[in-house]
Design a protein around this motif. Sequence first.
Motif, mmCIF file in Angstrom:
data_model
loop_
_atom_site.group_PDB
_atom_site.id
_atom_site.type_symbol
_atom_site.label_atom_id
_atom_site.label_comp_id
_atom_site.label_asym_id
_atom_site.label_seq_id
_atom_site.Cartn_x
_atom_site.Cartn_y
_atom_site.Cartn_z
ATOM 1 N N THR A 115 0.845 -1.192 0.000
ATOM 2 C CA THR A 115 0.000 0.000 0.000
ATOM 3 C C THR A 115 0.880 1.243 0.000
ATOM 4 O O THR A 115 2.068 1.179 0.325
ATOM 5 C CB THR A 115 -0.913 0.011 1.237
ATOM 6 N N PRO A 116 0.326 2.390 -0.346
ATOM 7 C CA PRO A 116 1.129 3.619 -0.350
ATOM 8 C C PRO A 116 1.747 3.902 1.017
ATOM 9 O O PRO A 116 1.181 3.571 2.059
ATOM 10 C CB PRO A 116 0.114 4.701 -0.741
ATOM 11 N N ASN A 117 2.898 4.547 0.977
ATOM 12 C CA ASN A 117 3.636 4.878 2.190
ATOM 13 C C ASN A 117 3.310 6.302 2.611
ATOM 14 O O ASN A 117 3.177 7.195 1.776
ATOM 15 C CB ASN A 117 5.144 4.726 1.941
ATOM 16 N N ALA A 118 3.211 6.510 3.920
ATOM 17 C CA ALA A 118 2.880 7.848 4.426
ATOM 18 C C ALA A 118 4.043 8.817 4.319
ATOM 19 O O ALA A 118 3.841 10.033 4.434
ATOM 20 C CB ALA A 118 2.418 7.757 5.881
ATOM 21 N N ARG A 119 5.258 8.312 4.097
ATOM 22 C CA ARG A 119 6.401 9.213 3.940
ATOM 23 C C ARG A 119 6.429 9.686 2.492
ATOM 24 O O ARG A 119 6.988 9.038 1.605
ATOM 25 C CB ARG A 119 7.702 8.507 4.295
ATOM 26 N N ALA A 120 5.785 10.807 2.256
ATOM 27 C CA ALA A 120 5.627 11.318 0.895
ATOM 28 C C ALA A 120 5.712 12.834 0.924
ATOM 29 O O ALA A 120 5.631 13.471 1.977
ATOM 30 C CB ALA A 120 4.297 10.856 0.302
ATOM 31 N N TYR A 121 5.866 13.411 -0.260
ATOM 32 C CA TYR A 121 6.017 14.860 -0.401
ATOM 33 C C TYR A 121 4.910 15.405 -1.294
ATOM 34 O O TYR A 121 4.558 14.796 -2.309
ATOM 35 C CB TYR A 121 7.368 15.207 -1.036
ATOM 36 N N ALA A 122 4.370 16.562 -0.918
ATOM 37 C CA ALA A 122 3.484 17.324 -1.794
ATOM 38 C C ALA A 122 4.351 18.309 -2.562
ATOM 39 O O ALA A 122 4.908 19.242 -1.987
ATOM 40 C CB ALA A 122 2.412 18.055 -0.984
ATOM 41 N N ILE A 123 4.465 18.098 -3.875
ATOM 42 C CA ILE A 123 5.450 18.810 -4.681
ATOM 43 C C ILE A 123 4.740 19.731 -5.667
ATOM 44 O O ILE A 123 3.797 19.330 -6.353
ATOM 45 C CB ILE A 123 6.356 17.823 -5.440
ATOM 46 N N SER A 124 5.196 20.969 -5.747
ATOM 47 C CA SER A 124 4.589 21.977 -6.616
ATOM 48 C C SER A 124 4.983 21.748 -8.071
ATOM 49 O O SER A 124 5.947 21.030 -8.361
ATOM 50 C CB SER A 124 5.031 23.376 -6.176
ATOM 51 N N PRO A 125 4.264 22.356 -9.022
ATOM 52 C CA PRO A 125 4.618 22.195 -10.439
ATOM 53 C C PRO A 125 6.044 22.618 -10.764
ATOM 54 O O PRO A 125 6.736 21.949 -11.537
ATOM 55 C CB PRO A 125 3.594 23.082 -11.156
ATOM 56 N N THR A 126 6.500 23.732 -10.193
ATOM 57 C CA THR A 126 7.868 24.176 -10.471
ATOM 58 C C THR A 126 8.892 23.172 -9.958
ATOM 59 O O THR A 126 9.862 22.851 -10.647
ATOM 60 C CB THR A 126 8.107 25.558 -9.844
ATOM 61 N N SER A 127 8.685 22.663 -8.747
ATOM 62 C CA SER A 127 9.599 21.663 -8.210
ATOM 63 C C SER A 127 9.557 20.383 -9.040
ATOM 64 O O SER A 127 10.590 19.737 -9.247
ATOM 65 C CB SER A 127 9.252 21.361 -6.752
ATOM 66 N N LEU A 128 8.384 19.995 -9.526
ATOM 67 C CA LEU A 128 8.284 18.813 -10.388
ATOM 68 C C LEU A 128 9.089 18.997 -11.664
ATOM 69 O O LEU A 128 9.701 18.055 -12.168
ATOM 70 C CB LEU A 128 6.816 18.537 -10.728
ATOM 71 N N SER A 129 9.111 20.224 -12.186
ATOM 72 C CA SER A 129 9.849 20.472 -13.428
ATOM 73 C C SER A 129 11.343 20.298 -13.233
ATOM 74 O O SER A 129 12.063 19.982 -14.177
ATOM 75 C CB SER A 129 9.547 21.876 -13.951
ATOM 76 N N TYR A 130 11.840 20.500 -12.003
ATOM 77 C CA TYR A 130 13.264 20.330 -11.742
ATOM 78 C C TYR A 130 13.699 18.870 -11.859
ATOM 79 O O TYR A 130 14.892 18.591 -11.968
ATOM 80 C CB TYR A 130 13.626 20.856 -10.355
ATOM 81 N N LEU A 131 12.750 17.951 -11.820
ATOM 82 C CA LEU A 131 13.082 16.541 -12.011
ATOM 83 C C LEU A 131 13.369 16.223 -13.467
ATOM 84 O O LEU A 131 13.984 15.195 -13.764
ATOM 85 C CB LEU A 131 11.932 15.660 -11.512
ATOM 86 N N GLY A 132 12.920 17.075 -14.369
ATOM 87 C CA GLY A 132 13.142 16.837 -15.785
ATOM 88 C C GLY A 132 12.095 15.910 -16.368
ATOM 89 O O GLY A 132 11.447 15.135 -15.652
ATOM 90 N N PRO A 133 11.890 15.959 -17.680
ATOM 91 C CA PRO A 133 10.846 15.143 -18.311
ATOM 92 C C PRO A 133 11.094 13.649 -18.190
ATOM 93 O O PRO A 133 10.146 12.876 -18.105
ATOM 94 C CB PRO A 133 10.885 15.609 -19.771
ATOM 95 N N SER A 134 12.353 13.234 -18.171
ATOM 96 C CA SER A 134 12.647 11.798 -18.109
ATOM 97 C C SER A 134 12.243 11.217 -16.760
ATOM 98 O O SER A 134 11.547 10.196 -16.689
ATOM 99 C CB SER A 134 14.129 11.554 -18.381
#
Length: 663
Positions: free
Chosen positions: A161-180
């Motif tokens: 099941t999903p883990n409670a240790r997770a992050y709520a990440i903004s669109p700008t922060s998501l973009s820093y991960l790159g498309p890949s």
Amino acid sequence: EYLIYERHFDDFLSVRCRVGHEIVLYCTITLLKEIVPNTSGQIRTMSHKALALVNRLDAAVKHSRRTGLVVRHAGAKAFSTSSSQFSHTKHQHYDVVIAGGGATGSALARLLLDDDYNHDNFTGRGKSGLPRPLKVALLEQRPSPPPLDELVEQQHKNATTPNARAYAISPTSLSYLGPSVLGKLIETNCCGVYDSMQVWEHDGPAQLHFVGEDLEGAINEGRLVNLQQLLNDSTSNKSTGRKNRPWLGAVIEDAPFVSAVWDELRKDDRIDLLDKIQVKSIKAPNHSDMGKIEPPPPVDITCVRKGVNDEGEEFTISSNLLVAADGANSFIRRTVGTFPMITRSYGRMAVTCTVELDTSKSRMGMARTAFQRFLPYGPIALLPVWNSVDSSSDREKESGPIYANVVWSTLPSEAKYLLSLSSEEFIAALNEYLCQGPNVNPSLLPDSNQPGGPPAIPLLSTIVREIDSLLRTANTALTMGTWTEAPTRNFFRMPPRSKKVVGPIMGFDLTMSHVATNGGYTSPRVALVGDAAHTMHPMAGQGLNLGMGDIHALASLIKEAVDSGMDVGGTNLFLDRYNEERILKGWGILGGVQFLHEAFECTGSIPGSITEHENATSVGSVGGLKGLIGYSRSLGMNAVNGIAPVRKALAEVAAGASPRLFP
């Protein structure tokens, strides 16, 4: 080691030579009259001095080849050894060493090695088609994370099941991960995307409704990354959900986040990924070493890499810049000793867990919505996770369970009580305190029937209470007036009820900390990022996002230094710019979160107690100053929700959009 780095421009030739990692020579030879026009940067002739210098450097390269020294040219693919080829016996020097291979540290390494994606313009490739001449080491105390595909396969095999240790990440922060990386996380169903957010209070009618359309203006103006466009080549429309509605964010667990980024890093041989590393000591230059003609000495880092039988082998590496990304209890920060911290307890604890939703009446689930209800002692948040159902997905036809993450902030005494409950009792308390709609503002006047209350004056009391009733009715009417603003601006939606707890119920203290302004984020050849520099209340979901802002700012300056042929840690120029930017941003975010924390503590009703099974809004009215502050807060929330430009501006700030620049 010699590094020869030549670039041809229309008006000058840059040559950089680094000898023994201690002496840095950077020469710019201006060739104004010697360059033949219209040659597209190709140099036909050069001055005698320039030619002599190039010949001397060329001779140094030939000498190094004869003596067996390593020569690395800018843009060469084999710039550094892979982690499997790392040698403890040979001294290794790096441009950047990152201590901490978790979410923040690994994302910083990915940004440093990203030569294609331009994060400032959100489009296209960088200035150069060749890899930057960077040598990076990532030090992680734990074993290296498994590949993402292997992790997901193992989760499916074990029906995890999903883990409670997770992050709520903004669109700008998501973009820093790159498309890949981001595309892989979506493809493997590791993202709980939300494009709607509902916030409401316990003692009033005020609500805040944010939707993805609130970000369209910033996207169209180029101030916010268009994630749909970013993922266009990596994911299908089916994976990304509603194509026309921008995301407000996504909830991603720590394990798949780190695995996906490490998968990307493993493809680049400019980085050494060193796991099971314990840093033993650090020798960094002093402030007195800065500002001299010669650059300060590099940072020496003594490490121990644990073996199979816990018999570690000690070795030392050096770096032009050491980045501390090793968490709130940062060993790097404490060892360097030049980073005074300001710490303050919120007097709260957070209780977090994963729950299965009750789908007996509806399969809508979370409907890509993040819910947050503010109680007197802190908010309860219900967040979508990777298998949440939304109405635009084929997954709504599935009969499997639907999960969500819970983050409940409250007093330590009440948090300990919640942690002592059985799963069934915890679910009953969660549904009781979360699944309630808006309320009516309590009276602004103290109750005259309470002990110590003001005496009732018949005529005056009647007039005052009529005014009080009128004000509270007006606030309720203002709330209802926003329900028909637009088709996407829906009226209040009751959050789904929870069915059972899956996994452990965890608790942790909430503390605000930030580096002091007299110390800052930097020291000679050392920089702090993420939780090593700051921690905060999770109510606004800005913890990791503030850290992602740190790594983006630092990575941009490191790239600028490399592109300029300069040593990023050898001068105050770049580190001072990073410090000034992040000090201002960090204290600004922490101040905003502190304001919310204080404002929602003020209520016109007597706070109930979970331990005494009392509802937080039905115990009575206290009136007075707190009641007035609570009413003002409620009115302010309604005003923000009803004034579209203000609401959109607030959504853009939370999403990480660049501010609008007025001429």
